[in-house]
Design a protein around this motif. Structure first.
Motif, PDB file in Angstrom:
ATOM      1  N   TYR A  20       0.828  -1.206   0.000  1.00 17.05           N
ATOM      2  CA  TYR A  20       0.000   0.000   0.000  1.00 17.05           C
ATOM      3  C   TYR A  20       0.866   1.260   0.000  1.00 17.05           C
ATOM      4  O   TYR A  20       0.500   2.290  -0.560  1.00 17.05           O
ATOM      5  CB  TYR A  20      -0.951   0.007   1.201  1.00 17.05           C
ATOM      6  CG  TYR A  20      -1.747   1.291   1.246  1.00 17.05           C
ATOM      7  CD1 TYR A  20      -2.470   1.708   0.125  1.00 17.05           C
ATOM      8  CD2 TYR A  20      -1.726   2.106   2.365  1.00 17.05           C
ATOM      9  CE1 TYR A  20      -3.159   2.899   0.130  1.00 17.05           C
ATOM     10  CE2 TYR A  20      -2.424   3.293   2.373  1.00 17.05           C
ATOM     11  CZ  TYR A  20      -3.132   3.687   1.263  1.00 17.05           C
ATOM     12  OH  TYR A  20      -3.804   4.868   1.266  1.00 17.05           O
ATOM     13  N   PHE A  50      -2.697   1.004  -4.063  1.00 19.70           N
ATOM     14  CA  PHE A  50      -4.110   1.363  -4.083  1.00 19.70           C
ATOM     15  C   PHE A  50      -4.303   2.865  -3.899  1.00 19.70           C
ATOM     16  O   PHE A  50      -3.477   3.542  -3.281  1.00 19.70           O
ATOM     17  CB  PHE A  50      -4.864   0.617  -2.986  1.00 19.70           C
ATOM     18  CG  PHE A  50      -4.700  -0.870  -3.067  1.00 19.70           C
ATOM     19  CD1 PHE A  50      -5.249  -1.579  -4.119  1.00 19.70           C
ATOM     20  CD2 PHE A  50      -3.972  -1.551  -2.110  1.00 19.70           C
ATOM     21  CE1 PHE A  50      -5.082  -2.947  -4.209  1.00 19.70           C
ATOM     22  CE2 PHE A  50      -3.795  -2.923  -2.192  1.00 19.70           C
ATOM     23  CZ  PHE A  50      -4.358  -3.628  -3.250  1.00 19.70           C
ATOM     24  N   PRO A  54      -6.819  -0.274   2.107  1.00 18.95           N
ATOM     25  CA  PRO A  54      -7.800  -1.348   2.279  1.00 18.95           C
ATOM     26  C   PRO A  54      -8.437  -1.334   3.667  1.00 18.95           C
ATOM     27  O   PRO A  54      -9.513  -1.892   3.860  1.00 18.95           O
ATOM     28  CB  PRO A  54      -6.966  -2.615   2.088  1.00 18.95           C
ATOM     29  CG  PRO A  54      -5.789  -2.190   1.279  1.00 18.95           C
ATOM     30  CD  PRO A  54      -5.498  -0.787   1.735  1.00 18.95           C
ATOM     31  N   PHE A  86      -9.106  -0.525  -4.547  1.00 12.46           N
ATOM     32  CA  PHE A  86      -8.974  -1.812  -3.868  1.00 12.46           C
ATOM     33  C   PHE A  86     -10.144  -2.743  -4.179  1.00 12.46           C
ATOM     34  O   PHE A  86      -9.995  -3.972  -4.203  1.00 12.46           O
ATOM     35  CB  PHE A  86      -8.857  -1.596  -2.355  1.00 12.46           C
ATOM     36  CG  PHE A  86      -8.778  -2.864  -1.561  1.00 12.46           C
ATOM     37  CD1 PHE A  86      -7.689  -3.713  -1.673  1.00 12.46           C
ATOM     38  CD2 PHE A  86      -9.806  -3.211  -0.689  1.00 12.46           C
ATOM     39  CE1 PHE A  86      -7.615  -4.887  -0.943  1.00 12.46           C
ATOM     40  CE2 PHE A  86      -9.745  -4.385   0.049  1.00 12.46           C
ATOM     41  CZ  PHE A  86      -8.647  -5.226  -0.080  1.00 12.46           C
TER      42      PHE A  86
END
Length: 305
Positions: A20, A50, A54, A86
């Motif tokens: 991430y 992303f 998430p 995501f």
């Protein structure tokens, strides 16, 4: 750098950095640099990340804006960035993620991640799973060990903590660059022109960005490729405003130019000077800002020696 917001397959053999990358701190840079180094072996360095985290509870405390995240990837040497929603992969099993994404989309020969990397539906896959699954497709996996500074693991969580405590020097050390804000200067209440006889820079924070402790900071400000010493107030300006939307308002003690409204400003925080407070009069505020300006110039002069 090419940026994809979808899972467009590539025909080039690649080395992919997975994660991430919240904060793009020095541990993340280790993962990214591992992929970039593979360019020497003829592999295209790419990264997969992303648009938002998430973890639903973290959506309001991003360390980087989307734009800054992209700039940092490009600066590191990533040639193609996949930065997607995501939801596009939320329900993929670890097995499907490796086959359909790492192999079929990224055409990866090497993949790199951090020691605590998880992937697949509900984060079911860990680094051991990634190594095992990738081996079936002849993809080599490199897992980067934790990076420690003074026995503390470098992490986005720790950096957020430093920012909220006003420990900007430590936050910058863990990031590997200076925390700041890049945005267009908006019109304020003319405190600089009316009180200090020189303009100030007013910058609005994006709503999903973690804010440092409210207060006054010594800062370095870049305008049209020129660098200036600044004294930045992060907060709601309680002496002169009832507006509770936080701003970064920066006074440039040594600036001799005109109004700065509408210019893209890069403000980087270097040292915490004092907490935000309310003054009884504009004269008191003016005197305090000038004192803070002198302190900021002294601090920044020492830092840049």
């Amino acid at each position: 750098m090419q940026i994809f917001r979808n899972l467009t397959p590539t025909t080039e053999y690649t080395a992919v950095a997975l994660g991430y990358f919240d904060g793009m701190h020095i541990a993340h840079q280790k993962v990214i640099n591992s992929a970039v180094e593979c360019k020497k072996q003829g592999l295209t360095p790419i990264a997969f990340t992303f648009i938002s985290t998430p973890k639903a509870e973290d959506k309001a405390i991003q360390i980087n804006t989307y734009e800054e995240k992209c700039r940092l990837f490009e600066k590191a040497g990533i040639e193609t960035l996949y930065i997607i929603d995501f939801e596009l992969i939320r329900n993929k099993t670890p097995e499907d993620f490796v086959k359909e994404i790492v192999k079929d989309v990224f055409n990866a020969k090497k993949a790199f991640c951090g020691f605590n990397y998880h992937f697949g539906k509900n984060g079911a896959g860990n680094t051991d799973d990634l190594i095992k699954l990738c081996k079936g497709y002849d993809i080599e996996v490199g897992v980067c060990e934790p990076v420690l500074i003074e026995d503390t693991i470098v992490s986005a969580t720790q950096i957020r903590k430093f920012l909220l405590e006003g420990k900007i020097e430590l936050a910058n050390k863990f990031l590997g660059y200076d925390y700041g804000i890049v945005s267009t200067s908006v019109e304020g209440n003319h405190i600089g022109t009316n009180i200090l006889d020189t303009p100030t820079v007013n910058q609005e924070f994006q709503q999903d960005i973690v804010l440092p402790k409210f207060g006054v900071y010594a800062s370095i400000v870049t305008i049209d490729n020129n660098r200036y010493y600044g004294v930045s107030n992060i907060g709601v300006k309680p002496t002169i405003s009832d507006n509770y939307s936080p701003l970064c308002e920066t006074w440039l003690p040594l600036y001799k130019g005109g109004d700065l409204y509408g210019k893209v400003i890069d403000t980087r925080l270097k040292a915490f000077i004092r907490p935000e407070k309310k003054f009884d009069s504009l004269e008191e505020l003016k005197a305090e800002i000038r004192r803070n300006g002198e302190t900021a110039v002294e601090i920044l002069s020492q830092i840049e020696k």
